[in-house]
Design a protein around this motif. Structure first.
Motif, short mmCIF file in Angstrom:
data_model
loop_
_atom_site.label_atom_id
_atom_site.label_comp_id
_atom_site.label_asym_id
_atom_site.label_seq_id
_atom_site.Cartn_x
_atom_site.Cartn_y
_atom_site.Cartn_z
N PRO A 75 0.47 -1.69 0.28
CA PRO A 75 -0.09 0.27 -0.02
C PRO A 75 0.66 1.13 -0.08
CG PRO A 75 -0.58 -1.75 1.92
CD PRO A 75 0.78 -2.42 1.29
N SER A 78 0.50 3.10 -4.54
CA SER A 78 -1.40 3.23 -4.87
C SER A 78 -1.21 3.71 -6.00
CB SER A 78 -2.01 3.91 -3.75
OG SER A 78 -2.26 5.08 -2.88
N ASN A 119 -6.66 -2.96 -0.83
CA ASN A 119 -6.14 -3.36 -1.70
C ASN A 119 -7.18 -4.35 -2.62
OD1 ASN A 119 -3.82 -2.37 -1.10
ND2 ASN A 119 -3.16 -4.11 0.31
N GLY A 123 -3.93 -7.53 -5.20
CA GLY A 123 -3.27 -7.21 -4.58
C GLY A 123 -2.57 -5.33 -4.95
N SER A 125 -3.20 -1.53 -4.56
CA SER A 125 -2.78 -0.35 -3.76
C SER A 125 -4.19 0.58 -4.73
CB SER A 125 -2.62 -0.04 -3.17
OG SER A 125 -3.24 1.08 -1.92
#
Length: 132
Positions: A75, A78, A119, A123, A125
């Protein structure tokens, strides 16, 4: 210097699925090129050796890694989306959270009237914001 482009490395052959999903939920988006591994090449045949796509004009590159790494997305990096309406942020959040994980559910966090961070199922973000 040439362009600066965000680059996403997927594992388990998910790059093309992710690109197709992203362009299906974000208007004015497209896959611009895909080069796949062929028979007897370094990656699994048919997976993405290198691809490019754009989301609302922002270009991205991605691959399916042919090496299994001990890391994935974080994260800390992102994709930030500024939404125009409450309906837009709610719809996008609901689509992206399917099979994913909420980091900050949509809410009023003081710095934004409507903000959500998650997420997705791949996966990756995402931060979604509806400015005041």
């Amino acid at each position: 210097m040439g362009k600066v482009t965000p680059f996403l490395m997927f594992q388990d052959g998910k790059a093309e699925e992710a690109m197709n999903y992203y362009i299906s939920i974000i208007d004015d988006s497209e896959i611009t090129s895909i080069v796949r591994y062929g028979a007897n090449e370094a990656g699994d045949e048919g997976t993405v050796m290198q691809a490019a796509f754009s989301l609302k004009g922002q270009e991205f590159m991605c691959i399916d890694s042919n090496v299994k790494h001990q890391f994935s997305f974080t994260p800390s990096f992102s994709i930030y989306v500024t939404c125009n309406t409450e309906e837009e942020i709610n719809t996008l959040y609901q689509k992206l959270i399917e099979g994913g994980q909420a980091l900050m559910p949509i809410g009023d966090y003081g710095f934004s009237q409507r903000f959500g961070w998650l997420n997705d199922r791949f996966g990756v973000s995402w931060q979604l914001n509806l400015p005041s």
